[in-house]
Scaffold this active site. Structure first.
Site, PDB file in Angstrom:
ATOM      1  N   GLY A 164       0.814  -1.242  -0.017  1.00 26.64           N
ATOM      2  CA  GLY A 164      -0.079  -0.039  -0.073  1.00 26.64           C
ATOM      3  C   GLY A 164       0.696   1.394  -0.054  1.00 26.64           C
ATOM      4  O   GLY A 164       2.069   1.339  -0.253  1.00 26.64           O
ATOM      5  N   ASN A 165       0.315   2.381   0.432  1.00 28.56           N
ATOM      6  CA  ASN A 165       0.924   3.625   0.374  1.00 28.56           C
ATOM      7  C   ASN A 165       0.566   4.437   1.423  1.00 28.56           C
ATOM      8  O   ASN A 165      -0.371   4.185   2.201  1.00 28.56           O
ATOM      9  CB  ASN A 165       1.141   4.212  -0.948  1.00 28.56           C
ATOM     10  CG  ASN A 165      -0.161   4.501  -1.386  1.00 28.56           C
ATOM     11  OD1 ASN A 165      -1.009   5.453  -0.922  1.00 28.56           O
ATOM     12  ND2 ASN A 165      -0.783   4.130  -2.537  1.00 28.56           N
ATOM     13  N   PHE A 166       1.184   5.571   1.840  1.00 31.84           N
ATOM     14  CA  PHE A 166       0.662   6.317   2.686  1.00 31.84           C
ATOM     15  C   PHE A 166      -0.468   7.580   2.524  1.00 31.84           C
ATOM     16  O   PHE A 166      -0.873   8.300   3.373  1.00 31.84           O
ATOM     17  CB  PHE A 166       1.728   7.261   3.616  1.00 31.84           C
ATOM     18  CG  PHE A 166       2.745   6.439   4.094  1.00 31.84           C
ATOM     19  CD1 PHE A 166       2.303   5.802   5.341  1.00 31.84           C
ATOM     20  CD2 PHE A 166       4.201   6.252   3.732  1.00 31.84           C
ATOM     21  CE1 PHE A 166       3.484   4.726   6.059  1.00 31.84           C
ATOM     22  CE2 PHE A 166       5.037   5.513   4.369  1.00 31.84           C
ATOM     23  CZ  PHE A 166       4.565   4.799   5.497  1.00 31.84           C
TER      24      PHE A 166
END
Ligand code: CTP
Length: 407
Positions: free
Chosen positions: A217-219
């Site tokens: 995923g990512n932030f």
């Protein structure tokens, strides 16, 4: 979160008169007063005499920073003029509005200061009913509400939920945040800017599952895309928000939310909605790669190293660019180097009408934070720099630019 406050500065300097009647929801009015004062509105409060049993005038006076009026005459024989109070108000909000007060308002009853002020008021009047579900559903209450709406008064609809009686149903007073949001959007000067337009917005990250418990995923927090969706709704648009997995957001009433997890799900939801869209703004941080295979069971720690094979995800924006007809298509570009060049490359390659460039090198811009600083670049190559400000304000600027340049 239904009807959440979205901090539109349109209540600053407004004179807001609150009329409190004798319902248990009166306990929420100190919070409403506090929220309005925080929005820099001036607040005065009138109560019916019986309302004092539910919330003290002293509490409301401290919070509103004004005397609270219950009777026509003060203890030292000063007249509390209903006419002066009505003239002072830019808006009169009766909350909670009991069945009894609604009935009197609908039929010209005038046996207290609040009702006399109501009859005198030429400003917009809002009323937030609060009562038990059967009272709220009773034909006489429905008729009174319809009657008040026929006078041009504005209903702040009651919520469904647990009532003071312990029963569950419709009749709870709208939450103070929702009341503030309805008032703010009423006074918002751009409330009709996108009327009649259908907007599609993507927001948040995507999660690409490796196995049942792990993902890539990512932030992304989704804050920028949600701010765009909320602001577009406040500007009168019909909004569909395709939202990846994020912490809960305050989303204004009327925004249609499709929650998705993976890039593939976001692609499917977005593609389906695109055909019925006038303006699509893709603000999501979509994963570019996903695991080639998703392990059906948790991957065990058997080896010293592990190599993952990744496959490209669908580029949603590029796919919409290839199929777009009359729709306006706006992308985002998050860059860390050669920002302008990369953003313009995406604008052309993905057949966009405009792109919003975010540089991670700008302090206060990018993921998670509440502020942003962007450059809006149109197909013709024109650039508009939008200085560092809150994501709500950036959303307002972006939507205003879209309106001014394309509509
Ligand atoms: N985007 C998309 N689908 C993807 C990847 C990106 O719709 N699979 C959209 C994003 O929502 C954004 C724009 O494309 O509006 C640019 O995303 P970004 O990650 O900056 O660019 P990429 O095209 O992925 O290129 P790169 O990662 O090489 O910078």
């Amino acid at each position: 979160m239904k009807g959440a406050a979205v901090n539109i500065p349109s209540l600053r300097g407004k004179n807001i008169l609150i009329g409190v009647t004798a319902g248990i929801a009166a306990y929420k009015i100190p919070h409403l007063v506090r929220l309005l004062v925080k929005e820099q509105a001036s607040v005065k409060v009138i109560m019916t005499p019986d309302a004092e049993a539910f919330v003290t005038p002293l509490t409301l006076s401290v919070l509103s920073k004004h005397p609270v009026y219950t009777t026509f005459e003060s203890e030292d024989h000063q007249w509390h003029s209903h006419v002066a109070l009505a003239q002072w108000a830019d808006v009169f909000v009766i909350a909670p509005a009991t069945a009894n007060t609604l009935s009197k308002m609908a039929h010209g009853g005038c046996d207290n200061l609040l009702l006399a002020t109501y009859l005198s008021a030429k400003c917009p009047v809002f009323f937030a009913p609060a009562m038990d579900l059967d009272m709220y559903a009773h034909p006489s209450t429905r008729a009174n509400i319809a009657q008040l709406e026929s006078y041009g008064n504005h209903l702040i609809p009651s919520d469904y939920g647990e009532l003071a009686s312990g029963l569950v149903g419709e009749g709870r007073m709208a939450e103070p945040e929702a009341i503030v949001a309805q008032l703010a959007s009423y006074f918002f000067p751009k409330k009709a800017l996108l009327e009649g337009k259908k907007l599609l917005i993507t927001a948040g990250p995507t999660y690409e599952m490796l196995d049942p418990v792990r993902f890539i995923g990512n932030f992304s927090s989704g804050k920028m895309g949600v701010a765009l969706a909320n602001m577009a709704a406040l500007m009168g648009a019909e909004v569909t928000l395709v939202l990846g997995p994020t912490a809960p957001h305050a989303i204004v009433q009327g925004v249609k939310v499709h929650s998705v997890v993976s890039a593939q799900q976001m692609y499917e939801a977005t593609t389906e909605a695109f055909a019925h869209t006038d303006i699509a703004i893709l603000a999501a941080a979509v994963a570019d790669y996903k695991p080639q295979v998703q392990a059906p069971q948790k991957i065990k720690k058997k080896t010293d190293s592990l190599t993952l094979e990744l496959a490209k995800t669908q580029d949603i924006l590029a796919s919409l660019g290839a199929q777009k007809q009359q729709q306006l298509l706006i992308g985002f570009a998050l860059e860390t180097e050669n920002e302008l060049e990369h953003a313009k490359g995406k604008l052309t390659r993905k057949h966009l009408d405009a792109i919003v460039l975010n540089s991670l090198n700008d302090p206060g811009a990018g993921f998670s934070v509440d502020t942003n600083q962007v450059t809006f670049i149109t197909r013709g190559g024109r650039q508009e720099a939008i200085a560092l400000k809150s994501k709500r304000e950036i959303a307002e600027d972006i939507l205003t630019l879209i309106h001014d340049k394309f509509l």
